[in-house]
Design a protein around this motif. Structure first.
Motif, PDB file in Angstrom:
ATOM      1  N   TYR A   1      -6.676 -28.967 -19.506  1.00 43.84           N
ATOM      2  CA  TYR A   1      -5.375 -29.500 -19.115  1.00 43.84           C
ATOM      3  C   TYR A   1      -5.324 -30.939 -19.607  1.00 43.84           C
ATOM      4  CZ  TYR A   1      -1.621 -31.241 -16.117  1.00 43.84           C
ATOM      5  OH  TYR A   1      -0.473 -31.829 -15.656  1.00 43.84           O
TER       6      TYR A   1
ATOM      7  N   GLY B   1      -2.861 -33.073 -19.170  1.00 45.49           N
ATOM      8  CA  GLY B   1      -1.975 -33.915 -18.375  1.00 45.49           C
ATOM      9  C   GLY B   1      -2.750 -35.012 -17.672  1.00 45.49           C
ATOM     10  N   LYS B   2      -2.032 -35.906 -17.038  1.00 43.21           N
ATOM     11  CA  LYS B   2      -2.655 -37.027 -16.332  1.00 43.21           C
ATOM     12  C   LYS B   2      -2.589 -36.870 -14.821  1.00 43.21           C
ATOM     13  CE  LYS B   2      -1.502 -40.345 -19.969  1.00 43.21           C
ATOM     14  NZ  LYS B   2      -2.520 -40.119 -20.852  1.00 43.21           N
ATOM     15  N   ASN B   3      -2.048 -35.768 -14.363  1.00 40.89           N
ATOM     16  CA  ASN B   3      -1.911 -35.523 -12.932  1.00 40.89           C
ATOM     17  C   ASN B   3      -2.523 -34.171 -12.595  1.00 40.89           C
ATOM     18  OD1 ASN B   3      -0.094 -33.919 -14.263  1.00 40.89           O
ATOM     19  ND2 ASN B   3       1.588 -34.305 -12.888  1.00 40.89           N
ATOM     20  N   VAL B   4      -2.527 -33.825 -11.334  1.00 38.95           N
ATOM     21  CA  VAL B   4      -2.973 -32.499 -10.927  1.00 38.95           C
ATOM     22  C   VAL B   4      -1.772 -31.568 -11.050  1.00 38.95           C
ATOM     23  CG1 VAL B   4      -3.905 -31.113  -9.040  1.00 38.95           C
ATOM     24  CG2 VAL B   4      -4.678 -33.469  -9.354  1.00 38.95           C
ATOM     25  N   TYR B   5      -1.969 -30.440 -11.716  1.00 36.89           N
ATOM     26  CA  TYR B   5      -0.890 -29.490 -11.945  1.00 36.89           C
ATOM     27  C   TYR B   5      -1.137 -28.264 -11.081  1.00 36.89           C
ATOM     28  CZ  TYR B   5       1.870 -25.949 -14.451  1.00 36.89           C
ATOM     29  OH  TYR B   5       2.727 -24.927 -14.776  1.00 36.89           O
ATOM     30  N   TYR B   6      -0.256 -28.015 -10.138  1.00 40.69           N
ATOM     31  CA  TYR B   6      -0.346 -26.830  -9.284  1.00 40.69           C
ATOM     32  C   TYR B   6       0.434 -25.718  -9.954  1.00 40.69           C
ATOM     33  CZ  TYR B   6      -2.524 -29.681  -5.767  1.00 40.69           C
ATOM     34  OH  TYR B   6      -3.407 -30.490  -5.107  1.00 40.69           O
TER      35      TYR B   6
ATOM     36  N   ARG C   1      -4.878 -24.777  -9.272  1.00 42.51           N
ATOM     37  CA  ARG C   1      -4.494 -26.122  -9.642  1.00 42.51           C
ATOM     38  C   ARG C   1      -5.328 -26.500 -10.847  1.00 42.51           C
ATOM     39  NH1 ARG C   1      -8.821 -28.711  -8.485  1.00 42.51           N
ATOM     40  NH2 ARG C   1      -9.821 -29.010  -6.517  1.00 42.51           N
TER      41      ARG C   1
ATOM     42  N   MET D   1      -6.893 -29.659 -12.917  1.00 44.96           N
ATOM     43  CA  MET D   1      -7.233 -31.074 -12.960  1.00 44.96           C
ATOM     44  C   MET D   1      -7.233 -31.484 -14.428  1.00 44.96           C
ATOM     45  SD  MET D   1      -8.033 -31.856  -9.769  1.00 44.96           S
ATOM     46  CE  MET D   1      -9.065 -33.287  -9.840  1.00 44.96           C
ATOM     47  N   PRO D   2      -6.996 -32.757 -14.733  1.00 45.54           N
ATOM     48  CA  PRO D   2      -7.143 -33.170 -16.132  1.00 45.54           C
ATOM     49  C   PRO D   2      -8.543 -32.806 -16.627  1.00 45.54           C
ATOM     50  CG  PRO D   2      -6.100 -34.888 -14.842  1.00 45.54           C
ATOM     51  CD  PRO D   2      -6.560 -33.841 -13.872  1.00 45.54           C
TER      52      PRO D   2
END
Length: 129
Positions: free
Chosen positions: A6, A8-13, A19, A21-22
Motif C-alpha cells: 500500500y 498511501g500515507k494513511n491507514v486504508y480500511y 486494513r 498500513m503503508p
C-alpha cells in the motif's frame, strides 16, 4: 495469503475486516479476490496506490518465501500484527531477527531524539533571549 504494497500515507480500511498500513500487508486470498471486485479498490490498483505482489516462483521446501525475499520485504512492513506473526511462525533465525528489529524500529522512538508529538511540550514558548 497474498501480499500487497500500500503506497498511501494513511491507514486504508478496505472493508469491515481488512486494513492496509503503508508498506507491505498480508491479506487472505479470498478477501483479496472480493476486494478486487470493488470499483474503488480496483481504481487504487490501477493507479498504483495498491500493488499486488506476485508470488515468487522460488520457495523453500516447506513452502515459505526464501530468506533473501523475506529480507527484502521485512523493512517495508509496518504492520505490528504481521511482524508478530513472522516472529512467532517463521522459525528461521535470520528472518525472525530481522522482523524483531523492524518491530522494535517502528515501536520505539530513537533515544535522545525529540518528536513533535511525543516527548516535548508543545504548549511552552521558547525563552526570549
Amino acid at each position: 495469503m497474498a501480499l500487497v504494497r500500500y503506497n498511501g500515507k494513511n491507514v486504508y480500511y478496505c472493508n469491515f475486516t481488512s486494513r492496509l498500513m503503508p508498506g507491505i500487508n498480508e491479506i487472505p486470498e479470498g478477501e483479496l479476490k472480493a476486494l478486487l471486485l470493488h470499483p474503488l479498490f480496483q481504481w487504487r490498483v490501477e493507479e498504483g496506490i495498491v500493488v499486488i505482489i506476485p508470488e515468487s516462483p522460488e520457495k523453500e521446501a516447506d513452502g515459505k518465501k526464501t530468506v533473501k525475499e523475506m529480507m527484502k520485504l521485512i523493512p517495508q512492513i509496518y504492520d505490528h500484527a504481521y511482524l508478530q506473526r513472522i516472529i512467532e511462525g517463521d522459525g528461521r533465525e535470520k528472518v525472525v531477527d530481522a522482523a524483531k528489529k523492524q518491530l522494535h524500529k517502528i515501536s520505539h522512538q530513537a533515544e535522545g531524539e525529540e518528536n513533535e508529538h511525543f516527548g516535548s511540550n508543545s504548549n511552552t514558548k521558547p525563552e526570549d533571549s
